[in-house]
Design a protein around this motif. Structure first.
Motif, PDB file in Angstrom:
ATOM      1  N   ALA A 362       0.833  -1.205   0.000  1.00 55.10           N
ATOM      2  CA  ALA A 362       0.000   0.000   0.000  1.00 55.10           C
ATOM      3  C   ALA A 362       0.868   1.256   0.000  1.00 55.10           C
ATOM      4  CB  ALA A 362      -0.935  -0.004   1.210  1.00 55.10           C
ATOM      5  N   ALA A 363       1.907   1.268   0.832  1.00 56.46           N
ATOM      6  CA  ALA A 363       2.793   2.433   0.904  1.00 56.46           C
ATOM      7  C   ALA A 363       3.544   2.636  -0.402  1.00 56.46           C
ATOM      8  CB  ALA A 363       3.777   2.264   2.061  1.00 56.46           C
ATOM      9  N   THR A 364       4.075   1.559  -0.988  1.00 51.28           N
ATOM     10  CA  THR A 364       4.874   1.672  -2.205  1.00 51.28           C
ATOM     11  C   THR A 364       4.025   2.113  -3.392  1.00 51.28           C
ATOM     12  OG1 THR A 364       6.276  -0.098  -1.376  1.00 51.28           O
ATOM     13  CG2 THR A 364       6.512   0.479  -3.683  1.00 51.28           C
ATOM     14  N   ARG A 410       0.479   3.545  13.740  1.00 43.27           N
ATOM     15  CA  ARG A 410      -0.668   3.672  14.642  1.00 43.27           C
ATOM     16  C   ARG A 410      -1.723   2.610  14.322  1.00 43.27           C
ATOM     17  NH1 ARG A 410      -2.591   7.401  18.440  1.00 43.27           N
ATOM     18  NH2 ARG A 410      -0.421   8.091  18.384  1.00 43.27           N
ATOM     19  N   ILE A 411      -1.912   2.286  13.044  1.00 45.87           N
ATOM     20  CA  ILE A 411      -2.851   1.213  12.687  1.00 45.87           C
ATOM     21  C   ILE A 411      -2.387  -0.105  13.299  1.00 45.87           C
ATOM     22  CG2 ILE A 411      -3.708  -0.184  10.764  1.00 45.87           C
ATOM     23  CD1 ILE A 411      -3.769   2.342   9.067  1.00 45.87           C
ATOM     24  N   ARG A 412      -1.090  -0.385  13.204  1.00 44.08           N
ATOM     25  CA  ARG A 412      -0.549  -1.613  13.788  1.00 44.08           C
ATOM     26  C   ARG A 412      -0.765  -1.638  15.304  1.00 44.08           C
ATOM     27  NH1 ARG A 412       5.811  -2.670  13.092  1.00 44.08           N
ATOM     28  NH2 ARG A 412       5.809  -0.662  14.162  1.00 44.08           N
ATOM     29  N   SER A 484      -6.686   3.839   1.900  1.00 41.09           N
ATOM     30  CA  SER A 484      -7.691   3.161   1.079  1.00 41.09           C
ATOM     31  C   SER A 484      -7.118   1.894   0.462  1.00 41.09           C
ATOM     32  CB  SER A 484      -8.201   4.102  -0.013  1.00 41.09           C
ATOM     33  OG  SER A 484      -8.820   5.244   0.546  1.00 41.09           O
ATOM     34  N   LEU A 485      -5.894   1.994  -0.081  1.00 41.30           N
ATOM     35  CA  LEU A 485      -5.241   0.799  -0.619  1.00 41.30           C
ATOM     36  C   LEU A 485      -5.026  -0.244   0.475  1.00 41.30           C
ATOM     37  CD1 LEU A 485      -2.563   2.378  -3.004  1.00 41.30           C
ATOM     38  CD2 LEU A 485      -4.518   0.978  -3.678  1.00 41.30           C
ATOM     39  N   PHE A 486      -4.609   0.233   1.645  1.00 41.76           N
ATOM     40  CA  PHE A 486      -4.408  -0.695   2.754  1.00 41.76           C
ATOM     41  C   PHE A 486      -5.717  -1.394   3.119  1.00 41.76           C
ATOM     42  CE2 PHE A 486      -4.804  -1.451   7.319  1.00 41.76           C
ATOM     43  CZ  PHE A 486      -3.804  -2.395   7.494  1.00 41.76           C
ATOM     44  N   PHE A 488      -8.307  -2.137   1.206  1.00 41.14           N
ATOM     45  CA  PHE A 488      -8.635  -3.177   0.236  1.00 41.14           C
ATOM     46  C   PHE A 488      -7.753  -4.410   0.429  1.00 41.14           C
ATOM     47  CE2 PHE A 488     -10.324   0.457  -2.348  1.00 41.14           C
ATOM     48  CZ  PHE A 488     -11.642   0.008  -2.392  1.00 41.14           C
ATOM     49  N   LEU A 489      -6.451  -4.194   0.635  1.00 43.83           N
ATOM     50  CA  LEU A 489      -5.530  -5.315   0.812  1.00 43.83           C
ATOM     51  C   LEU A 489      -5.791  -6.042   2.131  1.00 43.83           C
ATOM     52  CD1 LEU A 489      -2.246  -3.600  -0.433  1.00 43.83           C
ATOM     53  CD2 LEU A 489      -3.561  -5.355  -1.640  1.00 43.83           C
ATOM     54  N   ALA A 490      -6.062  -5.276   3.194  1.00 48.17           N
ATOM     55  CA  ALA A 490      -6.315  -5.894   4.504  1.00 48.17           C
ATOM     56  C   ALA A 490      -7.635  -6.643   4.503  1.00 48.17           C
ATOM     57  CB  ALA A 490      -6.317  -4.819   5.588  1.00 48.17           C
ATOM     58  N   ASP A 491      -8.652  -6.079   3.832  1.00 47.13           N
ATOM     59  CA  ASP A 491      -9.940  -6.750   3.761  1.00 47.13           C
ATOM     60  C   ASP A 491      -9.824  -8.073   3.001  1.00 47.13           C
ATOM     61  OD1 ASP A 491     -12.892  -6.719   4.140  1.00 47.13           O
ATOM     62  OD2 ASP A 491     -12.884  -6.668   1.944  1.00 47.13           O
ATOM     63  N   ARG A 492      -9.057  -8.058   1.908  1.00 43.42           N
ATOM     64  CA  ARG A 492      -8.829  -9.297   1.153  1.00 43.42           C
ATOM     65  C   ARG A 492      -8.092 -10.320   2.016  1.00 43.42           C
ATOM     66  NH1 ARG A 492      -5.215  -9.660  -4.418  1.00 43.42           N
ATOM     67  NH2 ARG A 492      -5.520 -11.895  -4.785  1.00 43.42           N
ATOM     68  N   ARG A 493      -7.135  -9.842   2.782  1.00 42.67           N
ATOM     69  CA  ARG A 493      -6.382 -10.735   3.669  1.00 42.67           C
ATOM     70  C   ARG A 493      -7.301 -11.328   4.743  1.00 42.67           C
ATOM     71  NH1 ARG A 493      -0.792 -10.814   4.611  1.00 42.67           N
ATOM     72  NH2 ARG A 493      -0.179 -11.682   6.637  1.00 42.67           N
ATOM     73  N   GLN A 494      -8.210 -10.495   5.244  1.00 43.51           N
ATOM     74  CA  GLN A 494      -9.141 -10.941   6.279  1.00 43.51           C
ATOM     75  C   GLN A 494     -10.081 -12.009   5.735  1.00 43.51           C
ATOM     76  OE1 GLN A 494     -12.069  -8.015   7.910  1.00 43.51           O
ATOM     77  NE2 GLN A 494     -10.941  -8.309   9.823  1.00 43.51           N
ATOM     78  N   GLN A 495     -10.532 -11.835   4.494  1.00 43.84           N
ATOM     79  CA  GLN A 495     -11.427 -12.812   3.878  1.00 43.84           C
ATOM     80  C   GLN A 495     -10.741 -14.161   3.685  1.00 43.84           C
ATOM     81  OE1 GLN A 495     -12.999 -11.094   0.282  1.00 43.84           O
ATOM     82  NE2 GLN A 495     -14.018  -9.409   1.358  1.00 43.84           N
TER      83      GLN A 495
END
Length: 516
Positions: A362-364, A410-412, A484-486, A488-495
């Motif tokens: 997400a950061a990159t 902070r999210i972590r 926002s990118l994070f 989407f990626l985190a939600d996919r990871r959660q699924q």
């Protein structure tokens, strides 16, 4: 043996940079004046934000600057205008560590902690974020030093030393001064400025990721537009990339048309002339001839230029010459692209180790979008794209990732302390908690850079203005693109049933203890 002529070693000039004494003294005056103006504005801002703790941060910043100048003197570093730009950027980024510390102390105070406990916990909480943010910036700076040349390498040395001294003064001097001030009242409640405002911001229920689709779409459109501008009309490449000779001419009587006609009469038809700064100041660019394999022909063109000026205006003077051969300029292009790519890869690798893959991706991806927009800014404004511009791009990578690491850290932290929260709540709460720091850091860095952008002159225009643009873009992308990118990626990871974080050291110890 060389002096005696025993070895037939020919001298081939492939790069030459000359600055006349008048320009040198002007550069020093501009650098000192803009640095002092930026520093004073930053100190005033810190005092307004944090009152007596702002004074403490100001003392730390002054000591930081003295340490930086002392180490530059110790190493015998050459201080150029890009070096002054590095000092100003160091000042702006050094403020970030102090703001992080003060905001963490403010949070502890809001939770009811006394002065001593608030300061201790505030520094402990801020240290990891400071380390991650500055280390990612050092990755970009180290590549500047490895692949840079001349002023760019000096800029990298200045930034690198400045980051190290700022971390040292923030976690030692600032802490010592704070603890000394509350030594008699360790249990008293600290009173920081704008306490209620920051409390409202930190506890805001704003849904930042509600418009994630709109934010990502707008960012992609702007980046695609920047790519289109890069293709046509393209960048205004300096002699660092095109090869040739860039001559700064001063003449109080010659106009652009007169100077162009004079050069054409003497066979310099391919010379391009640009008026800048003020009336009577011109940049004359002499491109490398297609058949030339080195810059050996350039001294002849420069000699013709001198003769033509002398015949037209006896008072005309040449105050600066930059000469770069085609072999060197092509090498600059390859090295610059390599440096940007390696900086991105280094940042991804570090974040992957410190966080998780979806944080790093997400950061990159967000930084890539920030860089394309900045390149579009160069194409749109026509600013010269030279090695100083490459330094600005790499500095922006460091600054932008610095900003995103703070939010991701902070999210972590929130994911670990509130594992029962939903993903949107974690992200929104983390943004609200760091929003005050994000805004204040961006504002103080802009304040530090603005005097140089306005008064630094043509030499640093390719650094100062893109940095200002990049800070605005980088701050907005942190709030509306990176998270926002994070998501989407985190939600996919959660699924997929995967954990958002790797186990901490304490969790690993507990897991190992449960194994029979």
């Amino acid at each position: 043996m060389l002096r005696a002529g025993a070895l037939p070693v020919p001298l081939q000039v492939i790069e030459e940079r000359t600055v006349g004494p008048d320009v040198g003294s002007d550069a020093i005056k501009l650098g000192i004046a803009s640095s002092l103006a930026g520093a004073v504005l930053v100190l005033i801002t810190m005092v307004a934000l944090y009152r007596r703790w702002g004074v403490t941060a100001g003392i730390s910043l002054v000591v930081n600057m003295l340490l930086l100048l002392g180490l530059l003197s110790l190493f015998g570093a050459t201080l150029t205008l890009p070096g002054f730009a590095g000092i100003i950027l160091t000042l702006g980024m050094a403020v970030d560590a102090n703001i992080l510390i003060n905001e963490r102390i403010r949070e502890q105070t809001m939770r009811g902690a006394g002065a001593a406990v608030a300061i201790k916990n505030g520094f402990t909480s801020a240290w990891t974020t400071i380390l991650d943010a500055n280390f990612t910036t050092l990755i970009a700076v180290s590549l500047l030093f490895m692949f840079g040349s001349g002023p760019v390498k000096g800029f990298a040395v200045t930034i690198g030393i400045g980051l190290l001294t700022s971390m040292f003064t923030a976690v030692t001097l600032t802490r010592g001064l704070m603890e000394w001030q509350i030594r008699r009242t360790p249990r008293a409640k600290l009173n920081l400025a704008m306490q209620q405002l920051m409390q409202r911001i930190g506890q805001s229920s704003t849904n930042y990721i509600k418009g994630r689709v709109i934010g990502l779409t707008a960012s992609l459109i702007l980046s695609l537009g920047s790519v289109a501008l890069f293709v046509s009309p393209g960048l205004n490449y300096g002699v660092d990339f095109t090869g040739g000779t860039l001559v700064e001419v001063h003449s109080a009587t010659l106009s652009v048309d007169t100077l162009r006609n004079t050069l054409s009469e003497h066979g310099l038809n391919q010379a391009t002339i640009q008026e800048f700064e003020q009336a009577g100041e011109y940049l004359v660019k002499l491109p490398v001839a297609p058949q030339a394999t080195s810059s050996v022909d350039k001294p002849e063109a420069l000699s013709v230029l001198r003769q033509s000026l002398a015949g037209t205006d006896s008072d005309a003077s040449i105050v600066r010459v930059d000469m770069v051969g085609p072999k060197v300029s092509s090498g600059f292009t390859d090295v610059s692209i390599l440096a940007v790519l390696l900086a991105g890869m280094g940042v991804v690798g570090y974040l992957w180790l410190r966080f998780e893959s979806h944080f790093a991706l997400a950061a990159t991806a967000t930084i890539a979008l920030d860089i394309t927009k900045t390149i579009g800014f160069f194409a749109l404004t026509g600013l010269e794209f030279n090695l100083t511009a490459v330094a600005a791009l790499l500095a922006l990578i460091g600054y932008s990732i610095n900003d995103k690491v703070v939010v991701f850290d902070r999210i972590r932290e929130t994911l670990r302390h509130q594992p029962q929260w939903s993903l949107p709540k974690v992200i929104n709460s983390s943004i609200s908690a760091t929003l005050g720091r994000t805004i204040m850091t961006s504002v103080t860095t802009l304040i530090a850079l603005l005097p140089m952008a306005l008064a630094g002159g043509q030499t640093v225009a390719s650094f100062a203005w893109p940095m200002i643009f990049g800070i605005v873009v980088g701050t907005s992308s942190t709030l509306f693109v990176a998270v926002s990118l994070f998501y989407f990626l985190a939600d996919r990871r959660q699924q997929k049933g995967l954990a958002q974080l790797r186990p901490s050291a304490a969790q690993m110890k507990e897991m190992l203890a449960d194994i029979p």
